[in-house]
Design an enzyme around this catalytic site. Structure first.
Site, PDB file in Angstrom:
ATOM      1  N   ASP A 157     -26.085  87.029 -68.725  1.00  0.00           N
ATOM      2  CA  ASP A 157     -24.844  86.825 -67.966  1.00  0.00           C
ATOM      3  C   ASP A 157     -25.162  86.425 -66.526  1.00  0.00           C
ATOM      4  OD1 ASP A 157     -22.135  86.907 -67.355  1.00  0.00           O
ATOM      5  OD2 ASP A 157     -21.842  88.996 -67.968  1.00  0.00           O
ATOM      6  N   ASP A 181     -14.017  84.875 -71.241  1.00  0.00           N
ATOM      7  CA  ASP A 181     -13.622  86.288 -71.339  1.00  0.00           C
ATOM      8  C   ASP A 181     -12.219  86.411 -71.912  1.00  0.00           C
ATOM      9  OD1 ASP A 181     -15.968  87.354 -70.470  1.00  0.00           O
ATOM     10  OD2 ASP A 181     -15.347  87.609 -68.391  1.00  0.00           O
TER      11      ASP A 181
HETATM   12  C1  DGJ Z   1     -18.764  88.968 -68.007  1.00  0.00           C
HETATM   13  C2  DGJ Z   1     -18.898  88.606 -69.465  1.00  0.00           C
HETATM   14  O1  DGJ Z   1     -18.270  87.398 -69.721  1.00  0.00           O
HETATM   15  C3  DGJ Z   1     -18.318  89.745 -70.303  1.00  0.00           C
HETATM   16  O2  DGJ Z   1     -18.367  89.394 -71.663  1.00  0.00           O
HETATM   17  C4  DGJ Z   1     -19.082  91.004 -70.031  1.00  0.00           C
HETATM   18  O3  DGJ Z   1     -20.411  90.852 -70.464  1.00  0.00           O
HETATM   19  C5  DGJ Z   1     -19.029  91.328 -68.557  1.00  0.00           C
HETATM   20  N1  DGJ Z   1     -19.452  90.218 -67.758  1.00  0.00           N
HETATM   21  C6  DGJ Z   1     -19.883  92.519 -68.248  1.00  0.00           C
HETATM   22  O4  DGJ Z   1     -19.967  92.788 -66.919  1.00  0.00           O
END
Ligand code: DGJ
Length: 700
Positions: free
Chosen positions: A453, A521
């Site tokens: 990430d 997300d």
């Molecule tokens: C952003 C990601 O897109 C989410 O799926 C998750 O992993 C969060 N970060 C965690 O902080």
């Protein structure tokens, strides 16, 4: 085109370079001023039709000379330059002398040297057997022995569309939670800049675009499209001039950055790939998907596993027992990979602390991650782990020990986003530390999958003490790529999922070292339909991670049936992300059935050909067809019912009009011509959020 026509040829007498792909031709001619000029990009032509004796640079009118393959900053050129350089004496721009060519295994290099300064450029082109994609990049070399040459801009390539009656630009825009929204507008007579100044590819724009004359459809019409393989800041400037020419130049970096090229040094740009297709936007996407599979993804033939990710269920509230409970439920549903998301390390109980301290949080994982990893493996699933290795919280042991490792400018206040700063991976010691840390995590915990990430862009980007601080914008990204490559080499079987706060870093370069990308997300299935539609313009479904989560959706508040959520997520690499401990026994049973059903159609979704379909009354669908045309899966969605009507039959243009097909669920048989021209009755359930999976098999 005769079968023995070489894919790449150069005629020194004419200074004419021609690249042939199965369905297109690309031609360049060296102008009298030494600069390679664009001649043709479109339907297949033989070289004889391209032999105009005049130099393509000959014209007293700037707008009438053929466009440059990479516009230098000299001469009667007033559009955006693809190359901007400054020499020590203050001279600006290059003036070329053509110094020859080289052809090697589908790759063509045109060598240019400056007439007075120690600067050389190779304009590079590559074609691959069976593909219409042309890959282009530039290598710029300081051929002298002293002094720096300042590079203010080095694009990978400039592209030119043929004269068309009008121009329309398709591109992708968005934001966090709304990535990959397809935008299709008339191209203004102006310079249109698509860019990311963020140090990552970006949620708000993607380095992909398509041009057509305004009449192309999903199935018909000429489309010229390009995609830049870069995961940091980038810029593409599209220039439609008043006399009707459309060109675009693009590459890494954004405006205002420079690179001091040292004696003997070569700066190589990322690949900027281009594709001409006469088969509409759908044909263009299918050709890109084939390219991504054959040339980009590291292991395209492996199925993407059905995964479970705990983020939406548990947030930062993770521990061994709670995660094992979820893992047991997930395993019963047929999940193949369990991913532990954020919150497992350092002092990470929320997003204010711990990033950078990649050791298990003692209160949550007193015996480390092994008990969870082993438990997940015992359940028959692979074990995945979330990391955000490029980032640091100021409240972390790492930052306290190495405050200088963060990207910063000492005399500027550092902007924190999500309470975090970016580590400067351009520093070799930081790259080495990130690699060592991840290598150890993977080895010690038997990690099969990393979700990598990156939740913030760069700000106040400086590199105190470094003589050429802007290099960090490019070298950081190169370090990310290098670490991913090393991890994959050293841990065969390890898979990596790209993520940047959702789909903030999805491009051809990140997909060259990852297996799939977290698309957004936003897991609301209604919103997802348009996000997935945009994603599919360039990327294949196997790279598109899609989860089924809880209802009502945690952010949009929308309530949707489980089946609808599944049917939308089944159009990509299916995952689950809801709090399974709150699902009813009936929901768990239905979920297990739908996971099983997904596994049946997975070869088609992940390895077949994709056709996007639009029906009546807001109904859309995606049709996946096996390459040999035998098996078909159709996922159709209608978010909102209108007047209680059934949608009109949906035409399936990808079917063979001569063949017959059986619906594998109802047993009904249809003639292919009927399904192509009249369409299939969708028979959607009544109400909003209606969906259906239809599977067809060709008979005989
Ligand atoms: C952003 C990601 O897109 C989410 O799926 C998750 O992993 C969060 N970060 C965690 O902080």
């Amino acid at each position: 085109m005769p079968a023995d026509t070489p894919a790449v040829a150069f005629d020194p007498a004419l200074g004419l370079a021609v690249l042939h792909t199965p369905n297109s031709t690309y031609a360049v001619r060296i102008g009298a001023d030494g600069s390679p000029r664009h001649l043709h990009w479109g339907p297949a032509l033989d070289a004889a039709s391209l032999t105009d004796p005049r130099s393509p640079a000959d014209s007293s009118f700037e707008d009438e000379a053929a466009a440059d393959e990479l516009a230098p900053q000299t001469g009667a050129r007033f559009g955006p330059a693809g190359l901007r350089v400054r020499f020590a004496d203050g001279t600006v721009g290059a003036q070329w002398h053509f110094d020859g060519h080289r052809i090697d295994d589908g790759e063509l290099r045109l060598r240019l040297v400056d007439r007075r300064y120690p600067l050389a450029a190779d304009l590079c082109y590559r074609v691959r057997p069976g593909s219409d994609v042309i890959e282009r990049w530039t290598e710029l070399t300081h051929t002298g022995e002293t002094g720096h040459i300042v590079i203010d801009r080095l694009d990978s390539a400039s592209w030119t569309a043929p004269p068309l009656s009008d121009y329309r630009l398709s591109h992708l825009v968005g934001g966090w939670f709304s990535e990959f929204q397809l935008q299709r507008d008339r191209l203004p007579v102006a310079e249109t800049v698509l860019t990311s100044r963020r140090g990552i590819t970006g949620h708000h724009a993607s380095p992909w675009l398509a041009l057509d004359d305004g009449t192309a459809t999903e199935e018909h019409g000429e489309v010229w499209s390009t995609a830049l393989a870069w995961s940091g800041s980038w810029r593409i400037t599209v220039h439609r001039n008043p006399v009707g020419r459309a060109t675009w130049t693009g590459g890494f970096g954004h405006e205002g950055l420079s690179w001091n090229l040292r004696p003997g040094e070569t700066l190589q740009t990322p690949v900027f790939a281009g594709l001409y297709t006469p088969d509409g936007f759908g044909g263009a996407s299918r050709a890109w998907h084939a390219h991504v599979r054959s040339q980009v993804l590291p292991e395209p033939d492996r199925d993407q596993p059905v995964l479970y990710n705990s983020w939406e269920a548990t947030g930062f509230d993770v521990d061994t027992a709670g995660q094992l409970r979820l893992a047991e439920l997930a395993a019963r549903l047929g999940v193949e990979l369990f991913v532990l998301d954020d919150g497992w390390f350092g002092a990470r109980t929320d997003d204010r602390a711990g990033l950078g301290d990649w050791t298990p949080r003692p209160a949550a994982f007193p015996e480390g991650l092994r008990p969870l990893a082993d438990g997940v493996h015992r359940l028959g699933m692979a074990f995945g782990l979330w990391v955000e290795p490029e980032m640091v919280n100021a409240d972390s042991d790492l930052f306290r020990a190495h405050p200088d490792w963060a990207v910063h400018t000492p005399t500027r206040d550092a902007t924190e986003l999500r309470n975090q700063l970016v580590l400067n991976l351009a520093r070799p010691e930081v790259e080495a530390w990130v690699h060592r840390t991840l290598d150890r995590l993977v080895a010690e915990n038997d990690v099969d999958w990393l979700k990598w990430d990156a939740n913030r862009p760069f700000t106040e980007a400086g590199w105190p003490g470094h003589p050429d601080p802007d290099r960090l914008w490019i070298d950081h990204t190169r370090a990310v790529h290098r670490i991913m490559d090393r991890l994959r080499t050293d841990h065969p079987g390890l898979r990596i999922e790209a993520c940047a706060g959702g789909g903030g870093r999805v491009d051809l370069a990140i997909l060259a070292r990852t297996d799939q990308a977290w698309t957004s997300d936003n897991t609301d299935p209604v919103d997802r339909i348009s996000i997935q539609h945009g994603f599919s313009q360039l990327f294949p479904a196997q790279a598109m991670a899609a989860w089924v989560t809880d209802s009502p959706n945690g952010i949009t508040g929308r309530t949707t049936p489980l089946r609808f959520r599944f049917h939308v997520a089944m159009a990509g690499a299916l995952g689950l992300g809801g709090d399974l401990t709150h699902w009813t026994p009936e929901e768990l049973t239905e979920a297990a059935e739908l996971v099983a059903r997904y596994k049946e159609i997975r070869p088609l979704v992940q390895h077949g050909e994709q056709h996007r379909l639009t029906g009546a009354g807001g109904t859309t669908a995606v049709h996946y067809a096996a390459a040999d045309g035998t098996e078909h899966a159709l996922l159709a969605w209608r978010p909102a019912t209108r007047f209680g009507h059934q949608p009109a039959p949906l035409r399936l243009p990808a079917l063979d009009g001569q063949a017959r097909y059986r619906d594998l669920d109802t047993g009904e048989e249809y003639g292919g011509a009927l399904l192509r021209h009249r369409g299939i009755e969708l028979r959607l359930p009544v109400g909003d959020h209606a969906s259906r999976l239809i599977r067809l098999r060709r008979l005989g």
